[in-house]
Design a protein around this motif. Structure first.
Motif: not given
Length: 110
Positions: A47-63
């Motif tokens: 939701k625009p006025d709410r805090p967002g969740t930080l996601y950090v990880g490994v991507v499937r495609d390095p591009r």
């Protein structure tokens, strides 16, 4: 070259010699490490006025974009229940833009 670091509340992010590390300073069990070639990160807002969740990880495609990564583009993602207020997302974007420059990777701008 000095490590590139970013501290926000209890979160410590660090890039050194081509490796990204994430530490939750409140919990020694919560850390993440990956080469920059496979790093992906995003702050997802339900939701625009709410805090967002930080996601950090490994991507499937390095591009794939290093920051602003589509959540479906992750092979593995960690979400340490870290919430980012909408006004602070620009701080994370600025840091991950610097990281993307080091890794010769893109950042989603919109």
């Amino acid at each position: 070259m000095e490590p590139l670091t970013f501290d926000y509340e209890n979160l410590h992010l660090r890039v050194d010699r081509g490796v990204f590390e994430q530490f939750d300073l409140d919990s020694s069990a919560s850390s993440f490490r990956t080469p920059l070639a496979w790093l992906g990160a995003t702050v997802h807002f339900k939701k625009p006025d709410r805090p967002g969740t930080l996601y950090v990880g490994v991507v499937r495609d390095p591009r794939a974009a290093l920051y602003g990564t589509d959540r479906l583009g992750f092979r593995y993602a960690t979400s340490p229940s870290f919430q980012v207020p909408p006004g602070d997302e620009a701080l994370f974007r600025a840091y991950f833009t610097q990281v993307a420059l080091l890794a010769d990777r893109a950042v989603v701008t919109a």
